[in-house]
Scaffold this motif. Structure first.
Motif, PDB file in Angstrom:
ATOM      1  N   SER A 101      -8.946  -1.501   8.338  1.00  0.00           N
ATOM      2  CA  SER A 101     -10.181  -1.319   9.104  1.00  0.00           C
ATOM      3  C   SER A 101     -11.297  -2.253   8.664  1.00  0.00           C
ATOM      4  CB  SER A 101     -10.648   0.138   8.990  1.00  0.00           C
ATOM      5  OG  SER A 101     -10.862   0.476   7.618  1.00  0.00           O
ATOM      6  N   GLN A 102     -11.335  -2.628   7.406  1.00  0.00           N
ATOM      7  CA  GLN A 102     -12.390  -3.501   6.903  1.00  0.00           C
ATOM      8  C   GLN A 102     -11.787  -4.674   6.142  1.00  0.00           C
ATOM      9  OE1 GLN A 102     -15.049  -1.181   4.529  1.00  0.00           O
ATOM     10  NE2 GLN A 102     -15.832   0.021   6.245  1.00  0.00           N
ATOM     11  N   ALA A 103     -12.516  -5.796   6.165  1.00  0.00           N
ATOM     12  CA  ALA A 103     -12.093  -6.949   5.375  1.00  0.00           C
ATOM     13  C   ALA A 103     -12.281  -6.657   3.888  1.00  0.00           C
ATOM     14  CB  ALA A 103     -12.890  -8.185   5.786  1.00  0.00           C
ATOM     15  N   VAL A 104     -11.367  -7.119   3.081  1.00  0.00           N
ATOM     16  CA  VAL A 104     -11.372  -6.817   1.655  1.00  0.00           C
ATOM     17  C   VAL A 104     -11.351  -8.123   0.876  1.00  0.00           C
ATOM     18  CG1 VAL A 104     -10.241  -4.603   1.931  1.00  0.00           C
ATOM     19  CG2 VAL A 104      -8.856  -6.642   1.604  1.00  0.00           C
ATOM     20  N   GLU A 105     -11.762  -8.051  -0.380  1.00  0.00           N
ATOM     21  CA  GLU A 105     -11.785  -9.208  -1.268  1.00  0.00           C
ATOM     22  C   GLU A 105     -10.480  -9.218  -2.056  1.00  0.00           C
ATOM     23  OE1 GLU A 105     -14.799 -11.245  -4.551  1.00  0.00           O
ATOM     24  OE2 GLU A 105     -15.243  -9.302  -3.641  1.00  0.00           O
ATOM     25  N   VAL A 106      -9.465  -9.852  -1.457  1.00  0.00           N
ATOM     26  CA  VAL A 106      -8.122  -9.819  -2.013  1.00  0.00           C
ATOM     27  C   VAL A 106      -8.071 -10.534  -3.360  1.00  0.00           C
ATOM     28  CG1 VAL A 106      -5.716 -10.455  -1.593  1.00  0.00           C
ATOM     29  CG2 VAL A 106      -7.156  -9.705   0.302  1.00  0.00           C
ATOM     30  N   LEU A 107      -8.809 -11.628  -3.507  1.00  0.00           N
ATOM     31  CA  LEU A 107      -8.716 -12.435  -4.724  1.00  0.00           C
ATOM     32  C   LEU A 107      -9.166 -11.687  -5.976  1.00  0.00           C
ATOM     33  CD1 LEU A 107     -10.021 -15.847  -3.361  1.00  0.00           C
ATOM     34  CD2 LEU A 107      -7.653 -15.152  -3.744  1.00  0.00           C
ATOM     35  N   SER A 108     -10.029 -10.714  -5.826  1.00  0.00           N
ATOM     36  CA  SER A 108     -10.556 -10.003  -6.995  1.00  0.00           C
ATOM     37  C   SER A 108      -9.901  -8.640  -7.211  1.00  0.00           C
ATOM     38  CB  SER A 108     -12.066  -9.803  -6.836  1.00  0.00           C
ATOM     39  OG  SER A 108     -12.341  -8.993  -5.700  1.00  0.00           O
ATOM     40  N   MET A 109      -8.826  -8.334  -6.495  1.00  0.00           N
ATOM     41  CA  MET A 109      -8.185  -7.012  -6.588  1.00  0.00           C
ATOM     42  C   MET A 109      -6.872  -7.115  -7.338  1.00  0.00           C
ATOM     43  SD  MET A 109      -8.842  -5.589  -2.718  1.00  0.00           S
ATOM     44  CE  MET A 109      -8.231  -3.969  -3.153  1.00  0.00           C
ATOM     45  N   SER A 110      -6.543  -6.049  -8.061  1.00  0.00           N
ATOM     46  CA  SER A 110      -5.247  -5.955  -8.726  1.00  0.00           C
ATOM     47  C   SER A 110      -4.208  -5.391  -7.769  1.00  0.00           C
ATOM     48  CB  SER A 110      -5.355  -5.070  -9.978  1.00  0.00           C
ATOM     49  OG  SER A 110      -5.686  -3.741  -9.602  1.00  0.00           O
ATOM     50  N   ARG A 111      -2.966  -5.434  -8.192  1.00  0.00           N
ATOM     51  CA  ARG A 111      -1.886  -4.938  -7.339  1.00  0.00           C
ATOM     52  C   ARG A 111      -2.023  -3.437  -7.080  1.00  0.00           C
ATOM     53  NH1 ARG A 111       2.756  -2.297  -8.294  1.00  0.00           N
ATOM     54  NH2 ARG A 111       2.224  -2.298 -10.516  1.00  0.00           N
ATOM     55  N   VAL A 112      -2.366  -2.673  -8.117  1.00  0.00           N
ATOM     56  CA  VAL A 112      -2.492  -1.222  -7.964  1.00  0.00           C
ATOM     57  C   VAL A 112      -3.676  -0.876  -7.060  1.00  0.00           C
ATOM     58  CG1 VAL A 112      -2.816   0.940  -9.228  1.00  0.00           C
ATOM     59  CG2 VAL A 112      -1.413  -0.872 -10.208  1.00  0.00           C
ATOM     60  N   GLU A 113      -4.733  -1.663  -7.086  1.00  0.00           N
ATOM     61  CA  GLU A 113      -5.885  -1.413  -6.220  1.00  0.00           C
ATOM     62  C   GLU A 113      -5.611  -1.840  -4.779  1.00  0.00           C
ATOM     63  OE1 GLU A 113      -9.330  -2.185  -9.641  1.00  0.00           O
ATOM     64  OE2 GLU A 113      -8.884  -3.695  -8.105  1.00  0.00           O
ATOM     65  N   PHE A 114      -4.782  -2.865  -4.598  1.00  0.00           N
ATOM     66  CA  PHE A 114      -4.569  -3.411  -3.264  1.00  0.00           C
ATOM     67  C   PHE A 114      -3.610  -2.556  -2.436  1.00  0.00           C
ATOM     68  CE2 PHE A 114      -1.970  -6.108  -0.471  1.00  0.00           C
ATOM     69  CZ  PHE A 114      -2.957  -6.579   0.389  1.00  0.00           C
ATOM     70  N   ILE A 115      -2.588  -1.970  -3.068  1.00  0.00           N
ATOM     71  CA  ILE A 115      -1.538  -1.252  -2.309  1.00  0.00           C
ATOM     72  C   ILE A 115      -2.100  -0.064  -1.533  1.00  0.00           C
ATOM     73  CG2 ILE A 115       0.517   0.185  -2.606  1.00  0.00           C
ATOM     74  CD1 ILE A 115       1.497  -1.821  -4.652  1.00  0.00           C
ATOM     75  N   PRO A 116      -2.910   0.849  -2.119  1.00  0.00           N
ATOM     76  CA  PRO A 116      -3.422   1.958  -1.302  1.00  0.00           C
ATOM     77  C   PRO A 116      -4.328   1.495  -0.172  1.00  0.00           C
ATOM     78  CG  PRO A 116      -4.321   2.022  -3.535  1.00  0.00           C
ATOM     79  CD  PRO A 116      -3.269   0.998  -3.534  1.00  0.00           C
ATOM     80  N   ILE A 117      -5.093   0.415  -0.382  1.00  0.00           N
ATOM     81  CA  ILE A 117      -5.943  -0.088   0.705  1.00  0.00           C
ATOM     82  C   ILE A 117      -5.083  -0.644   1.824  1.00  0.00           C
ATOM     83  CG2 ILE A 117      -7.659  -1.842   1.268  1.00  0.00           C
ATOM     84  CD1 ILE A 117      -8.824  -1.496  -1.490  1.00  0.00           C
TER      85      ILE A 117
END
Length: 475
Positions: A118-134
């Motif tokens: 639904s929203q654009a995210v800052e992929v470059l600053s996220m870890s794998r565990v933070e990115f998967i639920p989003i």
């Protein structure tokens, strides 16, 4: 050179250009001349020579940076040249659709569904565990699956121009793979700053091990499991029971102590030394009777409970034989009224016989039809195939055995020749004196096939002998 505004045709003009030029055109086409954008109307924009603000980054580095640091920062890329920090994430989930009809032989089809976060995210600053639920939130799976701390679930990450493309996208399983793919994506953004979409694919059939387990409910507090639970798998709290239940439980404990049995645990033993086993239901009834004052824990249970448990009022009384209890030893003597009735019936029998004879003599003989003579019933003979001749009995038997057990013809022919040479017939094969080892030696069949041969011989021999007996054929 210094007239007008800075533009792509006159990039060295110190005057500030339009917002489009300073924020988009200059960072894209003339990175070395890109500079910060200032609010129009300020002193640095109106008088760039006096303030020295409208200078290029190269001039600023040459005036304020020592010569030793200039060489270290020659390869530095401005932050605005990296491209947008926020990216749109395109999520695709795949699964194999199972056939609704279990008897169908159709192959399961692979299904997929794609959605965007639904929203654009800052992929470059996220870890794998933070990115998967989003990423899973695009399909409302963020609460259904959880990311593993060490690895998993597997996902394929790609973007426009990524190595391998979308079909050959790299599979990410752990943090090391995630760091590698993020570094590659950061390098791509340096050359393609307008890139703003990342594609991720999940295979739901391989994510069963990452299903979210429901958490155990507990009461709030610093240590929620320090105290006893009112309901659950822990020891129950006695404060949750009524006084009547506590009294019955105490009575049951006294009954168990007074009527313990080494063989059955808890039993009531009557005078005949018969054991009446006590289960939880009987103990509860007995404990209620003790609380009610009908008996004591060390005494026998009340008679009504014995009636329910054994069907008699006393445990020492033998059970009745029959539904109505034991019958009397001698039959009761007949009364005088029954004697009179029997005498009248006895005297009327000859009178009724004489009346029947007189009525039969008055009927003409012609009126009495002669009884029809019916032929004697004959048992039907069921048609069956004739028994084989004695000289063909072995061949017919072995051919039937080959068809019944699906044994190769070569094996049956070899076994048939050996049996014929040793003068074996089907009725001899089923004899107990013929051992399995002997038949294996003659026929070359396996041990299991030899047992089948003996069993088949017993069945066929009985059928053939019955056919010969019905037809009067000697055997």
């Amino acid at each position: 050179m210094c007239g007008g505004r800075c533009s792509l045709a006159n990039p060295h003009n110190p005057a500030q250009g339009t917002a489009l030029h300073e924020l988009v055109v200059a960072p894209t086409f003339t990175r070395d001349l890109a500079r910060p954008y200032n609010i129009p109307g300020t002193d640095i924009v109106l008088n760039p020579h006096a303030t020295g603000g409208c200078t290029t980054p190269q001039d600023a580095r040459s005036s304020s940076t020592p010569s030793s640091e200039v060489e270290d920062n020659e390869n530095h890329v401005p932050e605005t040249a990296v491209g947008p920090r926020l990216q749109y994430v395109h999520i695709t989930v795949e699964w194999m659709e199972r056939n609704k009809n279990p008897r169908s032989n159709a192959r399961p089809k692979k299904q997929h569904e794609s959605k965007v976060v639904s929203q654009a995210v800052e992929v470059l600053s996220m870890s794998r565990v933070e990115f998967i639920p989003i990423a899973l939130s695009a399909h409302d799976y963020e609460n259904k699956y959880v990311a593993g701390i060490a690895n998993g679930p597997l996902m394929r990450v790609s973007w426009s121009g990524s190595p391998g493309g979308k079909t050959g996208a790299a599979v990410i399983s752990n943090d090391a793979n995630w760091k590698i793919i993020i570094d590659k994506f950061r390098d791509t953004l340096k050359t393609a700053p307008k890139l703003d979409t990342v594609c991720v694919a999940f295979d739901l059939n391989g994510m069963e091990g990452f299903l979210s387990r429901s958490k155990r409910l507990h009461s709030p507090g610093p240590d929620p499991y320090e105290t006893e639970l009112a309901f659950g798998t822990r020891v129950p709290n006695t404060e949750n029971f009524s006084p009547a239940q506590i009294a019955v439980a105490s009575a049951v404990d006294e009954i168990k102590s007074a009527h313990s049995c080494a063989e059955h645990g808890t039993c009531f033993i009557n005078g005949d030394l018969q054991h009446l086993e006590m289960n939880c239901f009987r103990l509860n009834m007995w404990g209620q009777a003790v609380v009610a004052g009908k008996c004591k824990a060390e005494a026998p249970p009340p008679p009504e409970l014995l009636t329910i448990w054994t069907g008699s009022t006393s445990a020492s009384t033998s059970k009745p034989r029959g539904r109505s209890g034991p019958f009397p030893t001698h039959p009761p003597a007949p009364s005088s009224s029954s004697d009179t009735t029997n005498l009248l019936l006895t005297s009327m029998v000859p009178v009724m016989a004489m009346m029947a004879q007189n009525m039969a003599s008055n009927i003409p003989r012609a009126a009495i039809p002669a009884p029809a003579i019916l032929p004697a019933p004959r048992s039907p003979i069921q048609a069956s195939s004739p028994p084989p001749a004695l000289e063909d009995e072995l061949d017919v038997f072995m051919d039937a055995f080959r068809r019944a057990k699906n044994i190769p013809d070569v094996t049956i022919d070899k076994a048939k020749d050996q049996l014929r040479e040793s003068r074996f017939t089907p009725d001899i094969l089923c004899e107990s004196s013929v051992t399995t080892e002997r038949l294996q030696e003659l026929t070359g069949l396996a041990e299991g096939e030899v047992h089948q041969l003996k069993k088949f011989a017993r069945q066929c021999t009985g059928k053939v002998e019955g056919k010969r007996a019905r037809r009067g054929i000697a055997f």
